[in-house]
Design a protein around this motif. Structure first.
Motif, PDB file in Angstrom:
ATOM      1  N   SER A 195       0.837  -1.190   0.000  1.00  0.00           N
ATOM      2  CA  SER A 195       0.000   0.000   0.000  1.00  0.00           C
ATOM      3  C   SER A 195       0.871   1.240   0.000  1.00  0.00           C
ATOM      4  O   SER A 195       1.883   1.303   0.714  1.00  0.00           O
ATOM      5  N   PRO A 196       0.546   2.265  -0.800  1.00  0.00           N
ATOM      6  CA  PRO A 196       1.327   3.503  -0.779  1.00  0.00           C
ATOM      7  C   PRO A 196       1.282   4.155   0.597  1.00  0.00           C
ATOM      8  O   PRO A 196       0.290   4.060   1.327  1.00  0.00           O
ATOM      9  N   ALA A 197       2.363   4.840   0.926  1.00  0.00           N
ATOM     10  CA  ALA A 197       2.515   5.368   2.286  1.00  0.00           C
ATOM     11  C   ALA A 197       1.923   6.751   2.461  1.00  0.00           C
ATOM     12  O   ALA A 197       1.987   7.299   3.561  1.00  0.00           O
ATOM     13  N   GLY A 198       1.343   7.355   1.434  1.00  0.00           N
ATOM     14  CA  GLY A 198       0.878   8.720   1.554  1.00  0.00           C
ATOM     15  C   GLY A 198      -0.556   8.887   2.006  1.00  0.00           C
ATOM     16  O   GLY A 198      -1.014  10.016   2.181  1.00  0.00           O
ATOM     17  N   LEU A 199      -1.288   7.785   2.216  1.00  0.00           N
ATOM     18  CA  LEU A 199      -2.702   7.903   2.580  1.00  0.00           C
ATOM     19  C   LEU A 199      -2.907   8.544   3.954  1.00  0.00           C
ATOM     20  O   LEU A 199      -3.747   9.449   4.083  1.00  0.00           O
ATOM     21  N   PRO A 200      -2.194   8.147   5.011  1.00  0.00           N
ATOM     22  CA  PRO A 200      -2.415   8.825   6.304  1.00  0.00           C
ATOM     23  C   PRO A 200      -2.071  10.310   6.266  1.00  0.00           C
ATOM     24  O   PRO A 200      -2.790  11.146   6.834  1.00  0.00           O
ATOM     25  N   TRP A 201      -0.972  10.667   5.584  1.00  0.00           N
ATOM     26  CA  TRP A 201      -0.613  12.080   5.472  1.00  0.00           C
ATOM     27  C   TRP A 201      -1.656  12.851   4.669  1.00  0.00           C
ATOM     28  O   TRP A 201      -1.969  14.005   4.985  1.00  0.00           O
ATOM     29  N   GLY A 202      -2.189  12.212   3.628  1.00  0.00           N
ATOM     30  CA  GLY A 202      -3.222  12.879   2.844  1.00  0.00           C
ATOM     31  C   GLY A 202      -4.480  13.144   3.644  1.00  0.00           C
ATOM     32  O   GLY A 202      -5.069  14.232   3.572  1.00  0.00           O
ATOM     33  N   VAL A 203      -4.911  12.157   4.431  1.00  0.00           N
ATOM     34  CA  VAL A 203      -6.095  12.344   5.269  1.00  0.00           C
ATOM     35  C   VAL A 203      -5.848  13.443   6.301  1.00  0.00           C
ATOM     36  O   VAL A 203      -6.733  14.278   6.582  1.00  0.00           O
ATOM     37  N   ALA A 204      -4.645  13.481   6.866  1.00  0.00           N
ATOM     38  CA  ALA A 204      -4.329  14.511   7.856  1.00  0.00           C
ATOM     39  C   ALA A 204      -4.345  15.908   7.229  1.00  0.00           C
ATOM     40  O   ALA A 204      -4.862  16.871   7.827  1.00  0.00           O
TER      41      ALA A 204
END
Length: 433
Positions: A245-254
């Protein structure tokens, strides 16, 4: 000359993509020149002229992004076997891609200059009964250095971005050799861990030839009668890194949450702070761009939920493999669409808020981002061509592959569409009170 020959000999689809870059460059150049014309016509309003020039950053970034996507999918500058022998190595192909991008953007800038001069009446008189005279400072002398500087911003930026993105890289990852210490702190030492008493065994410290793969332990095992492992033994399978899974999803949601919170805070003040609103939209758009690959990967996982058949399995694995390639352009399209929906909701309708230059800017940004997404889909199809050919050789039906492609194209709007509408509604709700 090589860039001109490759440009002329390209296929119609490649020429169409280059013409799209030229058209976006022309629209961006016309917006830059119109900001110059407004500054000439209203020298007392320096802040308004600077704000108009700052708004041109959005179409400029969208055009550069499109030029980069088109340069990546150009088949004429793709490395192929045998090109290095005739002097077309990776560095030369990168230079050809940069020159092709410079030609397309320069053609668009030249077209923008001709349209700007025509609307000002400097070529054949004022067209449209002088409707654009007030916007473009007709009748006033045009400063040539300022116009040339504005028109060269886009070609230089796009060419530099293509040169940096397509620079030659070593395909082999760097090998990190950890530093080891021998006895009494001496540098060096054997690669494997020595057991007690191994230092004094016969033959453990003898130098070996570089091509000899036999170690002292192997020789000892052969002496004791245990057969060594065959040299052609199959290696363990490498981990499937493409399915991670790409690692940018939590940062994007934040970032999306922070942007919506900033807009909600701006809506509490009676005079709405413009900088806070712009900061909130910037954070929301950046969050959508970062979360795009992760959401695309999530769509692929949802397609394979339960007990998937061949159709859902192919579509889901395809989305998971292409999440990093098409997820980011899809996030950019979602950010632009949510901002457009929010502006439309705040204005009370599509007609009152948009003038001719605003409509041109929206057309450039929306068209460039949508064209970038389609270009990324073409790039994904090019990278998937080998897997498609392998599936066809294995007996897969072409209808199955077309159905998987249609399912991938249908599941993405089903997830991103409601997300865009929800973010646009939340962005416009605090400011519409």
């Amino acid at each position: 000359m090589l860039a001109l020959r490759l440009t002329r000999a390209a296929r119609p689809a490649v020429q169409l993509r280059r013409l799209l870059v030229a058209a976006a460059s022309a629209g961006t150049g016309l917006l830059l020149l119109s900001s110059l014309g407004h500054a000439l016509a209203h020298p007392e309003a320096a802040d308004a002229a600077a704000l108009r020039l700052a708004w041109c950053a959005a179409p400029l970034a969208a055009t550069v992004y499109l030029a980069l996507a088109v340069a990546r999918t150009d088949p004429g500058t793709r490395p192929r076997p045998g090109l290095s022998a005739v002097g077309l190595g990776p560095a030369r192909l990168m230079a050809v891609s940069a020159l092709t991008t410079a030609l397309s953007c320069s053609l668009g800038s030249l077209l923008a200059l001709l349209v700007f001069l025509h609307l000002r009446g400097d070529l054949t008189g004022l067209p449209f009964d002088g409707a654009a005279a007030g916007l473009l400072a007709a009748g006033l002398p045009l400063p040539v250095p300022a116009a040339a500087t504005l028109l060269t911003v886009l070609p230089v930026t796009a060419t530099s971005a293509v040169a940096v993105a397509l620079r030659p890289r070593d395909p082999r990852p760097p090998v990190r050799v950890p530093r080891r210490f021998g006895r009494f702190g001496a540098a060096g030492g054997s690669a494997g861990k020595e057991t007690f008493g191994a230092y004094g065994r016969f033959g453990t410290r003898l130098p070996q030839a570089p091509g000899d793969r036999r170690t002292a332990t192997t020789a000892l095992l052969e002496t004791e009668g245990d057969p060594p492992a065959p040299e052609n033994a199959p290696e363990p399978p490498a981990p499937d890194t493409d399915a991670d899974s790409p690692a940018g999803l939590p940062w994007g949601v934040a970032l999306v949450t922070a942007g919506l919170a900033a807009q909600a805070y701006a809506g509490r003040s009676a005079p709405v702070p413009v900088l806070t609103v712009l900061l909130g939209w910037l954070l929301t758009g950046t969050g959508l761009v970062l979360a795009g690959p992760g959401l695309t990967h999530l769509c692929g996982r949802l397609l394979q939920a339960g007990r998937p058949g061949a159709l859902r399995l192919l579509a889901g694995r395809g989305l998971m493999a292409e999440a990093a390639r098409i997820g980011r352009p899809l996030g950019v399209v979602c950010a632009v669409a949510s901002a457009g929906c929010a502006l439309t909701a705040l204005s009370g309708g599509p007609a009152p808020a948009f003038g001719p230059l605003s409509a041109l800017g929206a057309l450039v940004v929306g068209g460039a981002t949508l064209a970038t997404l389609l270009t990324a889909a073409v790039e994904a199809r090019q990278y998937r061509a080998g897997h498609t050919a392998a599936l066809l050789r294995l007996g897969a039906r072409p209808a199955l592959l077309r159905g998987a492609a249609a399912l991938r194209a249908a599941v993405l709007p089903a997830l991103f569409g409601p997300l865009v509408l929800a973010i646009a509604a939340l962005s416009a709700l605090p400011l519409s009170r």
